[in-house]
Design an enzyme around this catalytic site. Structure first.
Site, PDB file in Angstrom:
ATOM      1  N   LYS A 113     -15.965  35.485  60.658  1.00  0.00           N
ATOM      2  CA  LYS A 113     -17.310  36.519  60.373  1.00  0.00           C
ATOM      3  C   LYS A 113     -17.840  35.800  62.177  1.00  0.00           C
ATOM      4  O   LYS A 113     -18.652  36.601  62.473  1.00  0.00           O
ATOM      5  CB  LYS A 113     -17.459  35.662  59.416  1.00  0.00           C
ATOM      6  CG  LYS A 113     -17.376  35.570  57.543  1.00  0.00           C
ATOM      7  CD  LYS A 113     -19.169  35.024  57.107  1.00  0.00           C
ATOM      8  CE  LYS A 113     -18.617  36.084  55.255  1.00  0.00           C
ATOM      9  NZ  LYS A 113     -19.302  35.223  55.029  1.00  0.00           N
TER      10      LYS A 113
ATOM     11  N   LYS B 193     -10.636  44.200  52.723  1.00  0.00           N
ATOM     12  CA  LYS B 193     -11.377  43.453  51.445  1.00  0.00           C
ATOM     13  C   LYS B 193     -12.644  44.180  51.234  1.00  0.00           C
ATOM     14  O   LYS B 193     -13.622  44.730  52.439  1.00  0.00           O
ATOM     15  CB  LYS B 193     -11.522  42.091  51.328  1.00  0.00           C
ATOM     16  CG  LYS B 193     -12.092  41.017  51.069  1.00  0.00           C
ATOM     17  CD  LYS B 193     -12.332  39.371  51.043  1.00  0.00           C
ATOM     18  CE  LYS B 193     -13.914  39.611  51.544  1.00  0.00           C
ATOM     19  NZ  LYS B 193     -13.800  38.261  52.044  1.00  0.00           N
TER      20      LYS B 193
ATOM     21  N   LYS C 170     -19.936  43.350  51.654  1.00  0.00           N
ATOM     22  CA  LYS C 170     -20.673  43.791  51.960  1.00  0.00           C
ATOM     23  C   LYS C 170     -20.928  44.204  52.835  1.00  0.00           C
ATOM     24  O   LYS C 170     -22.072  45.085  53.181  1.00  0.00           O
ATOM     25  CB  LYS C 170     -21.825  42.461  51.346  1.00  0.00           C
ATOM     26  CG  LYS C 170     -22.218  41.652  49.613  1.00  0.00           C
ATOM     27  CD  LYS C 170     -22.659  40.555  49.916  1.00  0.00           C
ATOM     28  CE  LYS C 170     -23.189  40.413  48.552  1.00  0.00           C
ATOM     29  NZ  LYS C 170     -23.050  38.598  49.106  1.00  0.00           N
TER      30      LYS C 170
HETATM   31  P1  TYM Z   1     -19.898  36.295  48.847  1.00  0.00           P
HETATM   32  O1  TYM Z   1     -21.399  36.298  48.679  1.00  0.00           O
HETATM   33  O2  TYM Z   1     -18.804  36.415  49.528  1.00  0.00           O
HETATM   34  O3  TYM Z   1     -18.914  35.962  47.412  1.00  0.00           O
HETATM   35  C1  TYM Z   1     -19.674  36.031  45.825  1.00  0.00           C
HETATM   36  C2  TYM Z   1     -18.191  36.062  44.634  1.00  0.00           C
HETATM   37  O4  TYM Z   1     -17.890  37.104  44.689  1.00  0.00           O
HETATM   38  C3  TYM Z   1     -16.266  37.009  45.340  1.00  0.00           C
HETATM   39  N1  TYM Z   1     -15.890  38.400  46.158  1.00  0.00           N
HETATM   40  C4  TYM Z   1     -15.263  39.406  45.802  1.00  0.00           C
HETATM   41  N2  TYM Z   1     -14.228  38.894  44.592  1.00  0.00           N
HETATM   42  C5  TYM Z   1     -12.948  39.853  44.609  1.00  0.00           C
HETATM   43  N3  TYM Z   1     -12.286  40.456  45.641  1.00  0.00           N
HETATM   44  C6  TYM Z   1     -13.814  40.914  46.552  1.00  0.00           C
HETATM   45  N4  TYM Z   1     -13.508  42.348  47.681  1.00  0.00           N
HETATM   46  C7  TYM Z   1     -15.216  40.595  46.414  1.00  0.00           C
HETATM   47  N5  TYM Z   1     -15.752  39.761  47.670  1.00  0.00           N
HETATM   48  C8  TYM Z   1     -16.511  38.732  47.244  1.00  0.00           C
HETATM   49  C9  TYM Z   1     -16.084  35.867  46.363  1.00  0.00           C
HETATM   50  O5  TYM Z   1     -15.076  35.670  45.637  1.00  0.00           O
HETATM   51  C10 TYM Z   1     -17.050  35.079  45.202  1.00  0.00           C
HETATM   52  O6  TYM Z   1     -16.866  34.454  44.097  1.00  0.00           O
HETATM   53  N6  TYM Z   1     -19.475  31.220  49.884  1.00  0.00           N
HETATM   54  C11 TYM Z   1     -19.255  31.795  48.776  1.00  0.00           C
HETATM   55  C12 TYM Z   1     -20.815  31.087  47.763  1.00  0.00           C
HETATM   56  C13 TYM Z   1     -20.864  29.930  47.208  1.00  0.00           C
HETATM   57  C14 TYM Z   1     -20.815  29.813  46.813  1.00  0.00           C
HETATM   58  C15 TYM Z   1     -20.679  28.127  46.095  1.00  0.00           C
HETATM   59  C16 TYM Z   1     -19.343  30.119  45.721  1.00  0.00           C
HETATM   60  C17 TYM Z   1     -21.601  29.244  48.082  1.00  0.00           C
HETATM   61  N7  TYM Z   1     -21.945  27.766  47.504  1.00  0.00           N
HETATM   62  C18 TYM Z   1     -20.422  27.184  45.361  1.00  0.00           C
HETATM   63  C19 TYM Z   1     -18.999  28.959  44.751  1.00  0.00           C
HETATM   64  C20 TYM Z   1     -19.339  27.686  44.556  1.00  0.00           C
HETATM   65  C21 TYM Z   1     -19.983  33.413  48.545  1.00  0.00           C
HETATM   66  O7  TYM Z   1     -19.588  33.310  50.326  1.00  0.00           O
HETATM   67  O8  TYM Z   1     -19.207  34.112  47.689  1.00  0.00           O
END
Ligand code: TYM
Length: 340
Positions: A119, A203, A206
Site C-alpha cells: 500500500k 488481487k 477496491k
Molecule cells: P478489507 O476491507 O480490505 O477487506 C474486507 C474483507 O474482504 C477480504 N477480501 C478478499 N477476499 C478474497 N478475495 C479478494 N480479492 C479480497 N479482497 C478483500 C479481506 O480479506 C477481508 O476479510 N484489515 C481488514 C479489515 C479489518 C479487520 C479487522 C478484519 C480491520 N480490523 C479485524 C478482521 C478483523 C481489511 O482491510 O479488509
C-alpha cells in the site's frame, strides 16, 4: 486456543469505495453462515479507512461509505438482531487498546507486514503513520472482545498472525497467561483470494483503476454480465481436469468464482465444461452471478433509502459492543498499571 475463551467471531471491512465480489466471497458470505454457529460481532472499520488517501480528508464520502457497507452487510444476510453490527469509531475502546498494542508490538514485526509495503509503494515516507500501525489497531479490534475466530480472505492472514503474536506477548509480559485468546483465522471456501478479472496475477481490489477488474456488489445485471464476458482468458479450451488449470490464472480464477457462487465443488465444474470454449462457460457464470448478486444490490438500495434507520442500527450495535469491550479494557488498564 485455550479452553478458557468462549467462541466468538469478530470481523470487519473498510468503508473505502463499494464492496466487491472478493469481499463477498472471501469474507461476507462466510460471516452470514457463521451466525448459525457462534455469536458474531461485525464492524465497519472507519478508523482504518482514514489510514489511506482513499479515505483521508473525505468526511462526507466516509460517512456515506460506512452506511453503504452497513447496508451491504445486512443485505447479504448479517442479521443485526442476532449479530452485533457497529462502526469502529463509535467504540473508543478499540483506539485505547491499540495504543497499548503499539507498545507491545515490535518494529521488527511491523516491518514484515507485506500489506504496508504494497500500500505504501515507492513512497513510504509519504504514507501516514496510521497505515504503518494499521495491524495493531486490527489486533485491538479483535482482542478488545477476546474474539476467538476471525473470518477473512487470505490477504489478512499475516495480520492475524501478528494479532496472535501481540496477544501472546501481552499475556507473557503482563504475567496474565490466557488473558487474551489466540484468535484463529477462518479462511473458508473456494474463493479466498479472488483475482482481478483483467489480470489473474492481481488481487481483485477496491483500488484498481479499472472498474472492469472487479464486480461491485452494487453492479446491475448488465454490468455484471458485461464484466464477466469481457474477463480476460487464454486461447485454450477449458481444461479436462484440475491439473489443466496450472499456469492458467485467469481460468482458475473464473472456476473458483463459479464454484463459490454456485456452491459446487470445483472438480465437478471442471468435469462439466471439459474441453468446451470459454463463451458458454462465461454465459452460465454470468447468469449465476446475476442471480446471486442482484438481490443483494436491490436490498442495499432499499436500506440506503432510509439512512436514519441504518444510523439507528449502528448506534444500537455500538452500545452492545461497548458493553463487552469496556470491562475487558478496564482489566487491561489494571494489568498495565493505568489503574488500581
Ligand atoms: P478489507 O476491507 O480490505 O477487506 C474486507 C474483507 O474482504 C477480504 N477480501 C478478499 N477476499 C478474497 N478475495 C479478494 N480479492 C479480497 N479482497 C478483500 C479481506 O480479506 C477481508 O476479510 N484489515 C481488514 C479489515 C479489518 C479487520 C479487522 C478484519 C480491520 N480490523 C479485524 C478482521 C478483523 C481489511 O482491510 O479488509
Amino acid at each position: 486456543m485455550s479452553d478458557a475463551h468462549k467462541p466468538l467471531v469478530f470481523s470487519g471491512m473498510q468503508p473505502t469505495n463499494t464492496l466487491h465480489l472478493g469481499n463477498y466471497l472471501g469474507a461476507l458470505r462466510n460471516w452470514v453462515k457463521l451466525q448459525d454457529q457462534m455469536p458474531c460481532i461485525y464492524c465497519v472499520v472507519d478508523m482504518h479507512a482514514i489510514t489511506a488517501d482513499a479515505g483521508y480528508a473525505k468526511p462526507k464520502e466516509l460517512l456515506t461509505a460506512s452506511r453503504e457497507v452497513t447496508a451491504a452487510y445486512i443485505a447479504a444476510g448479517v442479521d443485526p438482531a442476532r449479530s452485533i453490527l457497529f462502526k469502529q469509531s463509535d467504540v473508543g475502546a478499540h483506539a485505547e487498546l491499540a495504543w497499548v498494542f503499539n507498545c507491545v508490538a515490535r518494529l521488527g514485526w511491523m516491518d514484515r507486514m507485506t500489506q504496508f509495503k504494497e500500500k505504501s509503494g515507492k513512497h513510504k515516507e509519504r504514507s501516514s503513520v496510521g497505515l504503518y500501525t494499521y495491524p495493531t489497531l486490527m489486533a485491538a479490534d479483535i482482542l478488545v472482545y477476546k474474539a476467538t475466530h476471525v473470518p477473512v480472505g487470505e490477504d489478512q492472514k499475516q495480520h492475524l498472525e501478528l494479532a496472535r503474536d501481540i496477544a501472546q506477548k501481552f499475556n507473557n509480559d503482563y504475567e496474565a497467561p490466557d488473558f487474551f485468546p489466540q484468535p484463529e483465522p477462518l479462511i473458508l471456501g473456494t474463493a479466498t483470494r479472488v483475482m482481478s478479472l483483467r489480470d489473474g496475477a492481481k488481487k481483485m481490489s477496491k483500488s484498481d483503476e479499472s472498474d472492469f477488474s472487479r464486480i461491485n456488489l452494487t453492479d446491475d445485471a448488465e454490468a455484471i454480465s458485461a464484466k464477466i464476458k469481457k474477463a480476460r482468458t487464454d486461447p485454450n479450451p477449458l481444461p479436462e481436469d484440475i491439473k489443466g488449470l496450472e499456469g492458467r490464472p485467469e481460468a482458475d480464477n473464473l472456476f473458483n468464482i463459479y464454484a463459490a457462487l454456485a456452491e459446487v465443488p470445483k472438480a465437478e465444474l471442471i468435469a462439466r465444461y471439459a474441453g468446451q470454449q470459454f463463451s458458454g462457460f462465461k454465459n452460465d457464470l454470468a447468469e449465476i452471478a446475476v442471480a446471486k448478486l442482484t438481490p443483494i444490490a436491490a436490498e442495499m438500495r432499499r436500506l440506503l433509502a432510509d439512512p436514519a434507520e441504518i444510523d439507528a442500527i449502528l448506534a444500537a450495535g455500538a452500545e452492545r459492543a461497548g458493553a463487552i469491550a469496556e470491562p475487558i479494557l478496564q482489566d487491561v488498564k489494571k494489568r498495565v498499571g493505568f489503574s488500581a
